[in-house]
Design a protein around this motif. Structure first.
Motif, PDB file in Angstrom:
ATOM      1  N   ARG A 121       0.815  -0.968  -0.029  1.00  0.00           N
ATOM      2  CA  ARG A 121       0.015   0.013  -0.199  1.00  0.00           C
ATOM      3  C   ARG A 121       0.906   1.215  -0.150  1.00  0.00           C
ATOM      4  N   VAL A 122       0.598   2.395  -0.721  1.00  0.00           N
ATOM      5  CA  VAL A 122       0.887   3.466  -0.834  1.00  0.00           C
ATOM      6  C   VAL A 122       0.252   4.652  -0.480  1.00  0.00           C
ATOM      7  N   THR A 123       0.478   5.276   0.490  1.00  0.00           N
ATOM      8  CA  THR A 123      -0.458   6.382   1.324  1.00  0.00           C
ATOM      9  C   THR A 123       0.119   7.769   1.210  1.00  0.00           C
ATOM     10  N   GLY A 124      -0.623   8.719   1.555  1.00  0.00           N
ATOM     11  CA  GLY A 124      -0.171  10.140   2.094  1.00  0.00           C
ATOM     12  C   GLY A 124      -0.075  10.837   0.405  1.00  0.00           C
ATOM     13  N   ALA A 125       0.846  11.634   0.351  1.00  0.00           N
ATOM     14  CA  ALA A 125       0.749  12.929  -0.868  1.00  0.00           C
ATOM     15  C   ALA A 125       1.315  12.208  -2.094  1.00  0.00           C
ATOM     16  N   VAL A 126       0.791  11.331  -2.456  1.00  0.00           N
ATOM     17  CA  VAL A 126       0.954  10.693  -3.711  1.00  0.00           C
ATOM     18  C   VAL A 126      -0.229  11.079  -4.617  1.00  0.00           C
ATOM     19  N   ARG A 127      -0.199  11.004  -5.884  1.00  0.00           N
ATOM     20  CA  ARG A 127      -1.306  11.540  -6.770  1.00  0.00           C
ATOM     21  C   ARG A 127      -2.645  10.432  -6.816  1.00  0.00           C
ATOM     22  N   GLN A 128      -2.182   9.144  -6.609  1.00  0.00           N
ATOM     23  CA  GLN A 128      -3.428   8.225  -6.472  1.00  0.00           C
ATOM     24  C   GLN A 128      -2.954   7.045  -5.234  1.00  0.00           C
ATOM     25  N   PRO A 129      -3.579   7.323  -4.204  1.00  0.00           N
ATOM     26  CA  PRO A 129      -3.074   6.244  -2.956  1.00  0.00           C
ATOM     27  C   PRO A 129      -3.780   5.073  -3.763  1.00  0.00           C
ATOM     28  N   ILE A 130      -2.725   3.892  -3.498  1.00  0.00           N
ATOM     29  CA  ILE A 130      -3.101   2.573  -3.929  1.00  0.00           C
ATOM     30  C   ILE A 130      -2.779   1.476  -3.082  1.00  0.00           C
ATOM     31  N   SER A 131      -3.413   0.267  -3.477  1.00  0.00           N
ATOM     32  CA  SER A 131      -3.195  -0.858  -2.757  1.00  0.00           C
ATOM     33  C   SER A 131      -3.099  -1.830  -4.083  1.00  0.00           C
ATOM     34  N   LEU A 132      -1.615  -2.288  -4.143  1.00  0.00           N
ATOM     35  CA  LEU A 132      -1.299  -3.036  -5.177  1.00  0.00           C
ATOM     36  C   LEU A 132      -0.927  -4.602  -4.993  1.00  0.00           C
ATOM     37  N   PRO A 133      -1.048  -5.265  -5.844  1.00  0.00           N
ATOM     38  CA  PRO A 133      -0.693  -6.736  -5.545  1.00  0.00           C
ATOM     39  C   PRO A 133       0.964  -7.126  -5.593  1.00  0.00           C
ATOM     40  N   TYR A 134       1.332  -7.619  -4.528  1.00  0.00           N
ATOM     41  CA  TYR A 134       2.992  -7.720  -4.375  1.00  0.00           C
ATOM     42  C   TYR A 134       3.319  -8.654  -5.658  1.00  0.00           C
ATOM     43  N   ARG A 135       4.465  -8.202  -6.186  1.00  0.00           N
ATOM     44  CA  ARG A 135       5.397  -8.903  -7.100  1.00  0.00           C
ATOM     45  C   ARG A 135       6.808  -9.157  -6.595  1.00  0.00           C
ATOM     46  N   GLN A 136       7.127 -10.324  -6.877  1.00  0.00           N
ATOM     47  CA  GLN A 136       8.526 -10.510  -6.490  1.00  0.00           C
ATOM     48  C   GLN A 136       9.396  -9.537  -7.202  1.00  0.00           C
ATOM     49  N   GLY A 137      10.483  -8.995  -6.620  1.00  0.00           N
ATOM     50  CA  GLY A 137      11.341  -7.720  -7.117  1.00  0.00           C
ATOM     51  C   GLY A 137      10.987  -6.945  -6.956  1.00  0.00           C
ATOM     52  N   MET A 138       9.476  -6.126  -6.473  1.00  0.00           N
ATOM     53  CA  MET A 138       9.043  -4.708  -6.557  1.00  0.00           C
ATOM     54  C   MET A 138       9.974  -4.124  -5.421  1.00  0.00           C
ATOM     55  N   THR A 139      10.126  -2.845  -5.995  1.00  0.00           N
ATOM     56  CA  THR A 139      10.811  -1.915  -5.011  1.00  0.00           C
ATOM     57  C   THR A 139       9.806  -0.805  -4.744  1.00  0.00           C
ATOM     58  N   VAL A 140      10.478   0.024  -3.681  1.00  0.00           N
ATOM     59  CA  VAL A 140       9.736   1.400  -3.098  1.00  0.00           C
ATOM     60  C   VAL A 140       9.499   2.119  -4.498  1.00  0.00           C
ATOM     61  N   GLY A 148       1.308   6.855  -9.289  1.00  0.00           N
ATOM     62  CA  GLY A 148       1.035   7.959 -10.025  1.00  0.00           C
ATOM     63  C   GLY A 148       2.143   8.741  -9.709  1.00  0.00           C
ATOM     64  N   GLY A 149       3.101   8.477  -8.613  1.00  0.00           N
ATOM     65  CA  GLY A 149       4.035   9.367  -8.037  1.00  0.00           C
ATOM     66  C   GLY A 149       3.702  10.636  -7.197  1.00  0.00           C
ATOM     67  N   VAL A 150       4.568  11.415  -6.552  1.00  0.00           N
ATOM     68  CA  VAL A 150       4.263  12.258  -5.412  1.00  0.00           C
ATOM     69  C   VAL A 150       3.625  13.188  -6.086  1.00  0.00           C
ATOM     70  N   ASN A 151       2.796  14.018  -5.100  1.00  0.00           N
ATOM     71  CA  ASN A 151       2.179  15.193  -5.824  1.00  0.00           C
ATOM     72  C   ASN A 151       2.909  16.340  -5.263  1.00  0.00           C
ATOM     73  N   GLU A 152       2.225  17.847  -5.506  1.00  0.00           N
ATOM     74  CA  GLU A 152       2.862  18.891  -5.354  1.00  0.00           C
ATOM     75  C   GLU A 152       3.139  19.415  -4.073  1.00  0.00           C
ATOM     76  N   PHE A 153       2.404  18.632  -2.994  1.00  0.00           N
ATOM     77  CA  PHE A 153       2.315  18.963  -1.655  1.00  0.00           C
ATOM     78  C   PHE A 153       3.503  17.989  -0.904  1.00  0.00           C
ATOM     79  N   ALA A 154       4.101  17.057  -1.522  1.00  0.00           N
ATOM     80  CA  ALA A 154       4.888  16.039  -0.895  1.00  0.00           C
ATOM     81  C   ALA A 154       6.186  16.483  -0.272  1.00  0.00           C
ATOM     82  N   ALA A 155       6.719  15.934   0.827  1.00  0.00           N
ATOM     83  CA  ALA A 155       7.961  16.058   1.246  1.00  0.00           C
ATOM     84  C   ALA A 155       8.506  14.575   1.055  1.00  0.00           C
ATOM     85  N   PRO A 156       8.943  14.356  -0.257  1.00  0.00           N
ATOM     86  CA  PRO A 156       9.423  12.990  -0.715  1.00  0.00           C
ATOM     87  C   PRO A 156      10.631  12.242   0.305  1.00  0.00           C
TER      88      PRO A 156
END
Length: 204
Positions: A121-140, A148-156
């Motif tokens: 799960r990716v939450t917070g200041a991103v363009r589209q908070p998402i819950s996605l299936p895990y895949r082997q080899g997946m990174t942050v 969708g990447g971080v939005n304009e309000f993010a402190a990445p």
């Protein structure tokens, strides 16, 4: 005169090394390959079967509602409730009638049957908070890009990765701005099923 200069240089090098060590960020434990190998396959999981030196026998298929997959030459094989290694051993045994010394690998490419535990799960200041299936080899970075990447309000560079191990949840600092804009991959950690990545908003 040479000795004091050498001594001063050694002191400076030691100081720089200490500063570098102090700035190091803790990394999460690597996702356990053993845990994936011991995962009990479920209905609707996506399974990839490969046979060494026999690419025509390879398949990537979902596990059917009856818990089986269809494998070339050997037909239906039970997969649900078994680990990837157990399924591979069963296919190898059945293939011996057709292939000399078969070597089979079974990999889970999409864990769908255990919905909550197998997602990232990716939450917070991103363009589209998402819950996605895990895949082997997946990174942050893979997960954040899927959001969708971080939005304009993010402190990445103040992002965090949260991972539960046993009864404890640990957080790990993620320098997302450095990953995206500088190509510094030290904190582009490999994610594990159940991880949560949070991108905070910057202060105004």
């Amino acid at each position: 005169m040479g000795m004091p200069r050498q001594f001063f240089a050694l002191v400076m090098m030691a100081g720089l090394a200490a500063c570098a060590a102090g700035g190091a960020l803790e990394a999460p434990p690597a996702p356990s390959q053993a845990a994936v190998a011991e995962y009990a396959i479920g209905v609707d999981d996506i399974v990839q079967v490969t046979v060494w030196r026999n690419p025509e026998l390879g398949i990537t298929v979902p596990v059917r509602p009856d818990g089986r997959i269809s494998v070339p030459l050997v037909g239906d094989v039970m997969a649900a409730g078994l680990t990837p290694n157990q399924v591979a051993a069963d296919i190898e045994e059945k293939l011996t009638a057709f292939v000399r010394d078969p070597q089979v690998a079974v990999i889970l490419t999409d864990l769908r049957s255990h919905e909550y535990l197998s997602r990232v799960r990716v939450t917070g200041a991103v363009r589209q908070p998402i819950s996605l299936p895990y895949r082997q080899g997946m990174t942050v970075l893979d997960a954040v890009l899927a959001a969708g990447g971080v939005n304009e309000f993010a402190a990445p560079d103040r992002s965090s990765l949260y991972r539960r191990v046993g009864d404890d949840t640990s957080s790990y600092a993620v320098r997302l701005d450095r990953i995206i804009n500088r190509g510094e991959l030290e904190t582009n950690f490999a994610v594990a099923p159940g991880d949560i990545i949070t991108v905070p908003e910057r202060g105004f």
